[in-house]
Design an enzyme around this catalytic site. Structure first.
Site, PDB file in Angstrom:
ATOM      1  N   ALA A 384       0.826  -1.200   0.000  1.00 50.84           N
ATOM      2  CA  ALA A 384       0.000   0.000   0.000  1.00 50.84           C
ATOM      3  C   ALA A 384       0.862   1.252   0.000  1.00 50.84           C
ATOM      4  O   ALA A 384       1.857   1.345   0.727  1.00 50.84           O
ATOM      5  CB  ALA A 384      -0.929   0.008   1.214  1.00 50.84           C
ATOM      6  N   ALA A 385       0.470   2.245  -0.813  1.00 54.36           N
ATOM      7  CA  ALA A 385       1.239   3.484  -0.909  1.00 54.36           C
ATOM      8  C   ALA A 385       1.306   4.207   0.435  1.00 54.36           C
ATOM      9  O   ALA A 385       2.304   4.860   0.746  1.00 54.36           O
ATOM     10  CB  ALA A 385       0.616   4.386  -1.971  1.00 54.36           C
ATOM     11  N   CYS A 386       0.242   4.071   1.249  1.00 53.82           N
ATOM     12  CA  CYS A 386       0.237   4.779   2.538  1.00 53.82           C
ATOM     13  C   CYS A 386       1.184   4.147   3.549  1.00 53.82           C
ATOM     14  O   CYS A 386       1.361   4.671   4.646  1.00 53.82           O
ATOM     15  CB  CYS A 386      -1.188   4.824   3.103  1.00 53.82           C
ATOM     16  SG  CYS A 386      -1.995   3.221   3.252  1.00 53.82           S
ATOM     17  N   HIS A 387       1.817   3.011   3.190  1.00 54.15           N
ATOM     18  CA  HIS A 387       2.797   2.372   4.071  1.00 54.15           C
ATOM     19  C   HIS A 387       4.208   2.506   3.514  1.00 54.15           C
ATOM     20  O   HIS A 387       5.111   1.774   3.934  1.00 54.15           O
ATOM     21  CB  HIS A 387       2.469   0.890   4.252  1.00 54.15           C
ATOM     22  CG  HIS A 387       1.153   0.646   4.924  1.00 54.15           C
ATOM     23  ND1 HIS A 387       0.483  -0.549   4.818  1.00 54.15           N
ATOM     24  CD2 HIS A 387       0.373   1.457   5.688  1.00 54.15           C
ATOM     25  CE1 HIS A 387      -0.663  -0.474   5.500  1.00 54.15           C
ATOM     26  NE2 HIS A 387      -0.735   0.734   6.029  1.00 54.15           N
TER      27      HIS A 387
END
Length: 443
Positions: A384-387
């Site tokens: 995930a991009a948010c990680h």
């Protein structure tokens, strides 16, 4: 491809115009100074805005700049755009126009659901206490209880953790099965308490692509107050069929930039304010029937024309995704061999999004981030991009699914798009082969 319908004509102008599908190289090839074109295969992170969507947004900027609450022509055009965009999204998920509430994105939509569930529990408990004695009231005096999976997007997981930390709700995080990689219905049902007010399970996981639990509603236990059902369908819409009535849910989170629209969200609510509660997060000028007040984002809302493209072309998109993903997996096996490849989404009895390949190339020094930073052509991610700020730590989602630590550390999430070709796959796999050979020489 679905039968083409006549686009609506409003106020003497054609709102959508001619329906065509562009698949130009500009959508997935990106020029890099002093280097070869990069090939984008991270469509689970975001998608480019479809050229047809760009066109309708551009037209709206010119022709529908008025305040949609006004009664002169530019405002009426803006109002018409909002109505038809709402209807278009509703048809995409099997609902009606009145079921759609526009939001700034998926995060706001998810927060709105959790806020509503807690507030509805509180108001229902207060009402019940006025009608029953304490022995009759099921769960009276207790906090609302929420059930989510352990692999939800952060906008679900962190919202639930915040409610738990603030003492506003109890939360059960249901783990995924290490056999199937998904949440099992029986585990969700077993977690239900008398005070359970919300069950929220994503429709498809953003990292593994695994289709999660679909049938909680069929075994929904009777309770007081009512248990609301929500699914975050951000990753699923535009890739597989999503129908609110087939799913039997009360809420569906919709995210435009995941299916070639702009960065805007919507929330499907089954008959909002009557059959299904909605309590606003904030207050203002009465837009969105007071469920989500704030100036109508006409230029983004019109971008939900992307939903029209999904409704018309989903079967074609899905078949293309599956063909390209299967070809990718075959090429990886052919080039690296079965002993060096682990497909992290292949679990017995579980379905996968047709466009998603989560794969580890096994070997020392082949961590996913290191591989991608060395690749000359491939643009992809490790999860995930948010990680993306978590360094070389493996995905907690893969670890939750039972993927060994050393395998999860090497994971690559490759997600293909509408324009990804077999030629692109050939180039990317060759790029990965060259990268792995280079890194192995350095070890």
């Amino acid at each position: 491809m679905a039968e083409k319908t006549d686009p609506p004509v409003i106020l003497g102008h054609n709102l959508w115009g001619t329906l065509t599908h562009h698949c130009g190289s500009d959508l997935h090839h990106h020029d890099v100074a002093d280097g070869p074109d990069r090939i984008y295969m991270d469509y689970n992170a975001t998608t480019p805005v479809d050229p047809e969507v760009v066109r309708v947004i551009t037209d709206a900027l010119t022709d529908a700049w008025g305040n949609p609450s006004s009664n002169y022509l530019p405002g009426l055009k803006a109002r018409d755009i909002i109505y038809y965009s709402r209807d278009t999204i509703a048809r995409m998920v099997g609902g009606k126009a009145a079921d759609i509430i526009f939001t700034s994105g998926g995060t706001e939509a998810n927060n709105l659901v959790f806020h509503t569930a807690v507030e509805h529990f509180r108001k229902s408990k207060t009402s019940a206490q006025g009608d029953m004695n304490s022995e009759q009231l099921n769960g009276s005096g207790s906090l609302p209880h929420i059930i989510i999976s352990s692999v939800e997007h952060d906008s679900i997981k962190l919202t639930a953790k915040h409610l738990l930390k603030e003492g506003k709700a109890d939360v059960t995080f249901v783990p995924v099965s290490k056999v199937t990689g998904r949440v099992e219905v029986e585990d969700v049902i077993a977690a239900i308490r008398p005070t359970t007010c919300l069950v929220s399970i994503m429709l498809a996981n953003n990292e593994t692509g695994i289709i999660m639990v679909r049938e909680v509603n069929k075994q929904r236990a009777a309770s007081a107050p009512r248990i609301l059902l929500h699914t975050d369908a951000a990753q699923a819409i535009g890739k597989i069929r999503v129908d609110a009535h087939e799913l039997g849910v009360d809420y569906i989170t919709i995210v435009g930039h995941k299916f070639y629209g702009p960065r805007i969200g919507a929330l499907f609510v089954n008959d909002p304010g009557t059959t299904t509660p909605v309590y606003p997060l904030f207050f203002g000028g009465g837009q969105e029937r007071n469920f989500r007040p704030g100036y109508d984002m006409v230029y983004c809302v019109v971008g939900f024309y992307a939903a029209e493209l999904v409704s018309l072309n989903l079967a074609e998109y899905e078949a293309h995704f599956l063909d390209i993903r299967c070809y990718l997996e075959q090429k990886l096996l052919a080039v690296f061999g079965r002993d060096k490849i682990n497909f992290n989404s292949h679990f017995p009895g579980s379905d996968i999004l047709p466009n998603t390949c989560n794969v580890s190339i096994l070997g020392r020094g082949l961590q996913g981030r290191r591989v991608l930073s060395t690749c000359r052509r491939l643009l992809a991610s490790v999860g995930a991009a948010c990680h993306s700020d978590r360094g070389d730590q493996p995905s907690h989602i893969l670890l939750s699914c039972g993927i060994p630590y050393h395998v999860a550390t090497n994971a690559l999430r490759i997600s293909v798009g509408r324009c990804t070709s077999r030629e692109d796959v050939d180039i990317v796999v060759e790029d990965l082969r060259d990268t792995v050979e280079q890194l192995e020489r350095m070890n």
